[in-house]
Design a protein around this motif. Structure first.
Motif, PDB file in Angstrom:
ATOM      1  N   GLU A  57       1.175  -1.170  -0.194  1.00  0.00           N
ATOM      2  CA  GLU A  57       0.755   0.104   0.470  1.00  0.00           C
ATOM      3  C   GLU A  57       1.263   1.203  -0.187  1.00  0.00           C
ATOM      4  O   GLU A  57       0.505   2.642  -0.213  1.00  0.00           O
ATOM      5  CB  GLU A  57      -0.762  -0.145   1.132  1.00  0.00           C
ATOM      6  N   PRO A  59       2.856   2.455  -1.915  1.00  0.00           N
ATOM      7  CA  PRO A  59       2.732   3.344  -3.603  1.00  0.00           C
ATOM      8  C   PRO A  59       2.146   4.297  -3.030  1.00  0.00           C
ATOM      9  O   PRO A  59       2.291   5.491  -3.790  1.00  0.00           O
ATOM     10  CB  PRO A  59       2.859   2.842  -4.462  1.00  0.00           C
ATOM     11  N   GLU A  60       1.122   4.111  -2.973  1.00  0.00           N
ATOM     12  CA  GLU A  60      -0.330   5.076  -2.962  1.00  0.00           C
ATOM     13  C   GLU A  60      -0.474   6.007  -2.046  1.00  0.00           C
ATOM     14  O   GLU A  60      -0.339   7.021  -2.596  1.00  0.00           O
ATOM     15  CB  GLU A  60      -1.725   4.330  -2.683  1.00  0.00           C
ATOM     16  N   LEU A  61       0.482   5.566  -1.031  1.00  0.00           N
ATOM     17  CA  LEU A  61      -0.106   6.581   0.614  1.00  0.00           C
ATOM     18  C   LEU A  61       1.718   7.273   0.176  1.00  0.00           C
ATOM     19  O   LEU A  61       1.329   8.097   0.407  1.00  0.00           O
ATOM     20  CB  LEU A  61       0.181   6.357   2.302  1.00  0.00           C
ATOM     21  N   THR A  63       2.512   8.385  -2.673  1.00  0.00           N
ATOM     22  CA  THR A  63       1.899   9.235  -3.961  1.00  0.00           C
ATOM     23  C   THR A  63       1.209  10.489  -3.427  1.00  0.00           C
ATOM     24  O   THR A  63       1.042  11.814  -3.641  1.00  0.00           O
ATOM     25  CB  THR A  63       1.673   8.422  -4.843  1.00  0.00           C
ATOM     26  N   ALA A  64       0.297  10.247  -2.390  1.00  0.00           N
ATOM     27  CA  ALA A  64      -0.365  11.013  -2.274  1.00  0.00           C
ATOM     28  C   ALA A  64       0.511  11.802  -0.915  1.00  0.00           C
ATOM     29  O   ALA A  64      -0.237  13.477  -1.047  1.00  0.00           O
ATOM     30  CB  ALA A  64      -1.842  10.330  -0.977  1.00  0.00           C
ATOM     31  N   GLN A 178      -0.162   6.191   6.608  1.00  0.00           N
ATOM     32  CA  GLN A 178      -1.788   6.460   6.478  1.00  0.00           C
ATOM     33  C   GLN A 178      -2.465   7.567   7.748  1.00  0.00           C
ATOM     34  O   GLN A 178      -3.037   8.613   7.431  1.00  0.00           O
ATOM     35  CB  GLN A 178      -2.320   5.615   7.032  1.00  0.00           C
ATOM     36  N   THR A 181      -1.773  11.292   5.950  1.00  0.00           N
ATOM     37  CA  THR A 181      -2.897  11.528   4.959  1.00  0.00           C
ATOM     38  C   THR A 181      -4.427  11.239   5.375  1.00  0.00           C
ATOM     39  O   THR A 181      -5.331  11.270   3.919  1.00  0.00           O
ATOM     40  CB  THR A 181      -2.330  10.484   3.204  1.00  0.00           C
ATOM     41  N   ARG A 183      -5.965   8.799   6.227  1.00  0.00           N
ATOM     42  CA  ARG A 183      -6.402   7.438   4.891  1.00  0.00           C
ATOM     43  C   ARG A 183      -7.086   6.598   5.976  1.00  0.00           C
ATOM     44  O   ARG A 183      -7.084   5.271   5.680  1.00  0.00           O
ATOM     45  CB  ARG A 183      -5.430   6.782   4.193  1.00  0.00           C
TER      46      ARG A 183
END
Length: 244
Positions: A57, A59-61, A63-64, A178, A181, A183
C-alpha cells in the motif's frame, strides 16, 4: 543461501499478549494460558502477510504525500512530523515525511540485496524520478519480503519503533503515512470474537483480504476463510448451548 534454524517465537505483534503475560509471570508468578505464535521459522505467516500488505500500500500513500508536498498544502492542515513546531513553508512537513520513509525503504532494499549477494557495498542505482523510485523500491522489497522476514539479521528483533526488523519498519512507514494522509479507512466490525484474545475486536476495511484483531495486545490476522470457519464454530456452539 538460507540458514535452516529451529522455529522461534514470532517477534511480531501477534505475540504482544503472550509477552505481557510472560512479564507478569516473571514479576508476580501469576500463571497464564496464552500460547505463543511460532515463526516460519522466525516470523509467523500472519505477521509476514500483514507487513507485505502494508508495503504493497505504500506507493499509493507515498504518492498522496508527494502530491501534498508538490502543491503546498497550507501549513495549518499538515502535520509536524520530524521536527518541533509548524512547517515554515507549505508542503514542508510532507517533504520531510516522504524523504524519511523513502530513504529508509531504499536503505532496507540495499541492505537486503547486499545480504543476499546481489549487490556489493558500493552499488548505487542510477538517478530516476521519485515516482519510479517509489515503485521500483516497493517492487524489490516485495520480491524479497519472505526472505527478509525470516532471514534478515534483524528479523528476530521485536517490532519496536526504532529497530531494524523489516516487519517493524514496514508497520512504522505504513502507520506514519496513513496518519499523515488521514487514510485510516472506516473499519467494518465482525460479529465473532477473536479466537486468540476472545474479544469482539475483529474487523476489516474494504479491499483488505484479511480480518485483523484491533486489540493492540493481540493483533491476530485471519484470512476470510479462517474467519468464516470461526463464525460457523461460534454459531454451532450457540445452538448446542441453547439445546442443552
Amino acid at each position: 543461501m538460507h540458514n535452516h534454524t529451529a522455529p522461534k517465537i514470532c517477534p511480531g505483534p501477534c505475540n504482544n499478549a503472550w509477552r505481557r503475560a510472560e512479564a507478569v509471570l516473571a514479576d508476580s508468578g501469576a500463571e497464564h494460558h496464552i500460547t505463543p505464535a511460532w515463526g516460519q521459522p522466525t516470523q509467523c505467516e500472519g505477521c509476514v502477510e500483514r507487513s507485505r500488505h502494508q508495503v504493497s500500500e505504500l506507493p499509493e500513500l507515498l504518492t498522496a504525500i508527494q502530491l501534498e508536498a508538490l502543491y503546498g498544502t497550507p501549513a495549518k492542515l499538515t502535520g509536524t512530523i520530524g521536527r518541533v513546531g509548524a512547517p515554515v513553508w507549505p508542503g514542508q512537513a510532507s517533504r520531510l515525511l516522504l524523504d524519511r520513509i523513502l530513504g529508509e525503504m531504499s536503505e532496507l532494499q540495499a541492505d537486503i540485496l547486499v545480504q543476499r549477494g546481489i549487490w556489493t557495498e558500493g552499488t548505487r542505482l542510477e538517478a530516476v524520478s521519485e515516482g519510479r523510485l517509489i515503485g521500483d523500491t516497493t517492487t524489490t522489497l516485495l520480491a524479497h519480503w519472505d526472505w527478509a522476514m525470516q532471514y534478515h539479521p534483524a528479523a528476530s528483533e521485536a517490532h519496536d519503533r526504532d529497530n531494524a526488523n523489516p516487519g517493524g519498519q514496514a508497520a512504522n512507514w505504513h502507520r506514519s503515512a496513513q496518519f499523515f494522509t488521514r487514510r485510516d479507512n472506516p473499519r467494518i466490525q465482525k460479529a465473532a470474537p477473536c479466537p486468540r484474545c476472545h474479544l469482539k475486536t475483529l474487523s476489516h476495511s474494504n479491499g483488505e483480504s484479511f480480518i485483523s484483531c484491533r486489540n493492540p495486545e493481540c493483533e491476530t490476522l485471519l484470512s476470510r476463510e479462517e474467519y468464516d470457519e470461526r463464525a460457523k464454530e461460534m454459531a454451532g456452539a450457540i445452538v448446542i448451548d441453547q439445546a442443552a
